[in-house]
Design a protein around this motif. Sequence first.
Motif, PDB file in Angstrom:
ATOM      1  N   ILE A  90       0.626  -1.185   0.386  1.00  0.00           N
ATOM      2  CA  ILE A  90       0.173  -0.341   0.873  1.00  0.00           C
ATOM      3  C   ILE A  90       1.304   1.501  -0.444  1.00  0.00           C
ATOM      4  CG2 ILE A  90      -1.993   1.513   1.208  1.00  0.00           C
ATOM      5  CD1 ILE A  90      -2.430  -1.041   1.913  1.00  0.00           C
ATOM      6  N   LEU A  91       0.783   1.699  -0.790  1.00  0.00           N
ATOM      7  CA  LEU A  91       1.746   3.522  -0.669  1.00  0.00           C
ATOM      8  C   LEU A  91       1.278   4.658  -0.289  1.00  0.00           C
ATOM      9  CD1 LEU A  91       2.792   2.346  -4.892  1.00  0.00           C
ATOM     10  CD2 LEU A  91       4.251   2.054  -2.932  1.00  0.00           C
ATOM     11  N   VAL A  92      -0.129   4.332  -0.167  1.00  0.00           N
ATOM     12  CA  VAL A  92      -0.594   5.568   0.343  1.00  0.00           C
ATOM     13  C   VAL A  92      -0.641   6.191   0.885  1.00  0.00           C
ATOM     14  CG1 VAL A  92      -3.160   6.909  -0.033  1.00  0.00           C
ATOM     15  CG2 VAL A  92      -3.193   4.257  -1.715  1.00  0.00           C
ATOM     16  N   GLN A  93      -0.236   7.033   1.254  1.00  0.00           N
ATOM     17  CA  GLN A  93       0.353   8.486   2.243  1.00  0.00           C
ATOM     18  C   GLN A  93      -1.050   9.396   2.695  1.00  0.00           C
ATOM     19  OE1 GLN A  93       3.500   8.999   2.969  1.00  0.00           O
ATOM     20  NE2 GLN A  93       3.789   7.074   0.950  1.00  0.00           N
ATOM     21  N   GLY A  94      -1.021  10.490   3.278  1.00  0.00           N
ATOM     22  CA  GLY A  94      -2.089  10.951   3.789  1.00  0.00           C
ATOM     23  C   GLY A  94      -2.697  11.254   5.095  1.00  0.00           C
ATOM     24  N   ASP A  95      -1.476   9.820   5.925  1.00  0.00           N
ATOM     25  CA  ASP A  95      -2.170   9.511   7.284  1.00  0.00           C
ATOM     26  C   ASP A  95      -1.836  10.865   8.092  1.00  0.00           C
ATOM     27  OD1 ASP A  95       0.288   8.433   6.819  1.00  0.00           O
ATOM     28  OD2 ASP A  95       0.615   8.643   8.313  1.00  0.00           O
ATOM     29  N   ASP A  96      -0.594  11.763   7.354  1.00  0.00           N
ATOM     30  CA  ASP A  96      -0.380  12.841   8.443  1.00  0.00           C
ATOM     31  C   ASP A  96      -1.438  13.703   8.700  1.00  0.00           C
ATOM     32  OD1 ASP A  96       1.814  11.468   8.278  1.00  0.00           O
ATOM     33  OD2 ASP A  96       3.096  13.606   8.461  1.00  0.00           O
ATOM     34  N   TYR A  97      -2.241  14.338   8.055  1.00  0.00           N
ATOM     35  CA  TYR A  97      -3.051  15.310   7.677  1.00  0.00           C
ATOM     36  C   TYR A  97      -4.608  14.815   8.143  1.00  0.00           C
ATOM     37  CZ  TYR A  97      -0.629  17.978   4.664  1.00  0.00           C
ATOM     38  OH  TYR A  97       1.245  18.422   4.221  1.00  0.00           O
ATOM     39  N   GLU A  98      -5.118  13.654   7.955  1.00  0.00           N
ATOM     40  CA  GLU A  98      -6.450  13.439   8.088  1.00  0.00           C
ATOM     41  C   GLU A  98      -6.600  13.173   9.361  1.00  0.00           C
ATOM     42  OE1 GLU A  98      -9.468   9.561   8.646  1.00  0.00           O
ATOM     43  OE2 GLU A  98      -7.042   9.218   7.610  1.00  0.00           O
ATOM     44  N   PRO A  99      -6.004  12.998  10.970  1.00  0.00           N
ATOM     45  CA  PRO A  99      -6.322  13.928  12.344  1.00  0.00           C
ATOM     46  C   PRO A  99      -6.409  15.502  12.025  1.00  0.00           C
ATOM     47  CG  PRO A  99      -4.212  12.607  12.002  1.00  0.00           C
ATOM     48  CD  PRO A  99      -5.354  12.389  11.066  1.00  0.00           C
ATOM     49  N   LEU A 100      -5.707  15.723  10.847  1.00  0.00           N
ATOM     50  CA  LEU A 100      -5.641  17.757  11.132  1.00  0.00           C
ATOM     51  C   LEU A 100      -6.804  18.376  10.783  1.00  0.00           C
ATOM     52  CD1 LEU A 100      -2.023  18.017  10.834  1.00  0.00           C
ATOM     53  CD2 LEU A 100      -2.889  18.054  12.874  1.00  0.00           C
ATOM     54  N   LEU A 101      -7.476  17.638   9.629  1.00  0.00           N
ATOM     55  CA  LEU A 101      -8.457  17.960   8.887  1.00  0.00           C
ATOM     56  C   LEU A 101      -9.883  17.883  10.112  1.00  0.00           C
ATOM     57  CD1 LEU A 101      -8.307  16.529   5.109  1.00  0.00           C
ATOM     58  CD2 LEU A 101      -8.099  19.327   5.829  1.00  0.00           C
ATOM     59  N   TYR A 102      -9.851  16.817  10.831  1.00  0.00           N
ATOM     60  CA  TYR A 102     -10.616  16.369  11.451  1.00  0.00           C
ATOM     61  C   TYR A 102     -10.704  17.862  13.091  1.00  0.00           C
ATOM     62  CZ  TYR A 102     -11.698  12.372   9.696  1.00  0.00           C
ATOM     63  OH  TYR A 102     -12.093  11.188   8.859  1.00  0.00           O
ATOM     64  N   ILE A 103      -9.020  17.258  13.404  1.00  0.00           N
ATOM     65  CA  ILE A 103      -9.219  18.722  13.886  1.00  0.00           C
ATOM     66  C   ILE A 103      -9.721  20.266  13.262  1.00  0.00           C
ATOM     67  CG2 ILE A 103      -7.355  20.211  15.604  1.00  0.00           C
ATOM     68  CD1 ILE A 103      -6.267  17.851  15.411  1.00  0.00           C
ATOM     69  N   HIS A 104      -9.498  20.321  12.385  1.00  0.00           N
ATOM     70  CA  HIS A 104     -10.420  21.838  11.818  1.00  0.00           C
ATOM     71  C   HIS A 104     -11.019  21.816  11.886  1.00  0.00           C
ATOM     72  CE1 HIS A 104     -10.382  24.733   8.688  1.00  0.00           C
ATOM     73  NE2 HIS A 104     -10.222  24.781   7.475  1.00  0.00           N
ATOM     74  N   TYR A 105     -12.204  21.091  11.169  1.00  0.00           N
ATOM     75  CA  TYR A 105     -13.492  21.251  10.718  1.00  0.00           C
ATOM     76  C   TYR A 105     -13.679  21.218  11.749  1.00  0.00           C
ATOM     77  CZ  TYR A 105     -12.131  19.963   6.138  1.00  0.00           C
ATOM     78  OH  TYR A 105     -11.557  20.060   4.970  1.00  0.00           O
ATOM     79  N   ALA A 106     -13.459  20.725  13.292  1.00  0.00           N
ATOM     80  CA  ALA A 106     -14.169  21.033  14.225  1.00  0.00           C
ATOM     81  C   ALA A 106     -14.229  22.616  14.908  1.00  0.00           C
ATOM     82  CB  ALA A 106     -13.741  20.047  15.674  1.00  0.00           C
ATOM     83  N   GLY A 107     -12.997  23.326  14.605  1.00  0.00           N
ATOM     84  CA  GLY A 107     -12.873  24.573  15.176  1.00  0.00           C
ATOM     85  C   GLY A 107     -11.548  25.141  14.962  1.00  0.00           C
ATOM     86  N   TRP A 108     -11.216  23.938  15.467  1.00  0.00           N
ATOM     87  CA  TRP A 108      -9.273  24.720  16.471  1.00  0.00           C
ATOM     88  C   TRP A 108      -8.898  25.181  14.923  1.00  0.00           C
ATOM     89  CZ3 TRP A 108      -8.287  24.121  21.074  1.00  0.00           C
ATOM     90  CH2 TRP A 108      -9.263  23.100  22.255  1.00  0.00           C
ATOM     91  N   GLN A 109      -7.629  25.953  15.744  1.00  0.00           N
ATOM     92  CA  GLN A 109      -6.767  26.730  14.803  1.00  0.00           C
ATOM     93  C   GLN A 109      -4.593  25.948  14.355  1.00  0.00           C
ATOM     94  OE1 GLN A 109      -6.166  30.495  16.797  1.00  0.00           O
ATOM     95  NE2 GLN A 109      -7.628  31.382  15.787  1.00  0.00           N
ATOM     96  N   ILE A 110      -4.812  25.738  13.402  1.00  0.00           N
ATOM     97  CA  ILE A 110      -4.069  25.201  13.234  1.00  0.00           C
ATOM     98  C   ILE A 110      -2.143  26.003  12.846  1.00  0.00           C
ATOM     99  CG2 ILE A 110      -2.464  23.484  11.606  1.00  0.00           C
ATOM    100  CD1 ILE A 110      -5.064  22.200  11.576  1.00  0.00           C
ATOM    101  N   TRP A 111      -1.540  26.103  13.581  1.00  0.00           N
ATOM    102  CA  TRP A 111      -0.042  26.937  13.518  1.00  0.00           C
ATOM    103  C   TRP A 111       0.739  26.821  12.310  1.00  0.00           C
ATOM    104  CZ3 TRP A 111      -0.741  32.390  14.391  1.00  0.00           C
ATOM    105  CH2 TRP A 111      -1.738  32.484  15.244  1.00  0.00           C
ATOM    106  N   TYR A 112       1.756  27.624  12.355  1.00  0.00           N
ATOM    107  CA  TYR A 112       3.373  27.587  12.313  1.00  0.00           C
ATOM    108  C   TYR A 112       3.826  28.370  13.456  1.00  0.00           C
ATOM    109  CZ  TYR A 112       7.850  28.187  10.353  1.00  0.00           C
ATOM    110  OH  TYR A 112       9.034  28.252   9.780  1.00  0.00           O
TER     111      TYR A 112
END
Length: 325
Positions: free
Chosen positions: A200-222
Amino acid sequence: MTELLNASLDITVAIPTYNGATRLPKILDRLFTQMRIANLNWEIIVVDNNSSDNTCQVVENYQKICNSNFSLRYFLETEQGAAFARLRAVREARGELIAFLDDDNLPDPNWLAEAYAFGTEHPQAGAWSGQIHGDFEVKPPEKFERIQAFLAIREHGIEPHLFDPDNLRLPPGAALVVRKQAWCENVPQRPKLSGKLPGILVQGDDYEPLLYIHYAGWQIWYNPTMHTYHQIPHWRLEKDYLLTLARGCGLCICQLRLINTKNWQKPIVLVRTFLGNLRRVLEHLIKYRGHLKSDLIALFEMQFYLGSMMSPFYCLKRTIRKLTD
């Protein structure tokens, strides 16, 4: 919510690892000598994702020299995939904040202090990441900076700013700090994307939880004051690895875009993802015609666009498989 009740420390440093026996000593040595943390209640946990080497023994050796200011705990997660290792780390973490480090990501001496300070100063931040510099075993190819983000190298300047999750502009899972509350209340226990597995080559596991957190209204910062150094061995700069990485990063695009998408919108997302990336493929072919075989960076980009273009079909295939299982 049981996980939240168990959070009694300021911060947990979580290290998911697979066959990391030779890499773990470097990162543990860095963590044992962190600065400006005298008043911090913290811990380290190592989540062994079913290793076949002596990772467990390495951790046991470090537990013997661990001082009383923090604990070092070990857990074995037998379900393969980085996503499952991170989920286990969240379940076991006792910190209100969880700072993830890959076993090849070495923190600056002030990394932990800066990570905690930023979370205190930004209570609406559900996740934040800093500068990730490349530590290369060999010189990277010419124009490598165009694709360095795919190898979790991020240098976005000296000013803090919000990421752009709606356009999938997000930090990697390495050197990422999350607020445990934001994760536990919003991230499902079964991920759609597991990370790289045999076949299985598919990546994206880094981003998946961040999208759930973002759509719940939390901010994601640098946060540019957090510095880590990603060790890049020679084989990660070889053609076969890079092209496999490019395809894997592309194939997850549609699934990521479908997170938080209403059912009536899904066909639109599928078509737009295909057509948008078809256009990118054609434009790239025109721009680099005759040079793709000799230009590794341009070839990498083409493989990413092709993977992204095919991601709706990959997504549909997964859906059909689930319905027929």
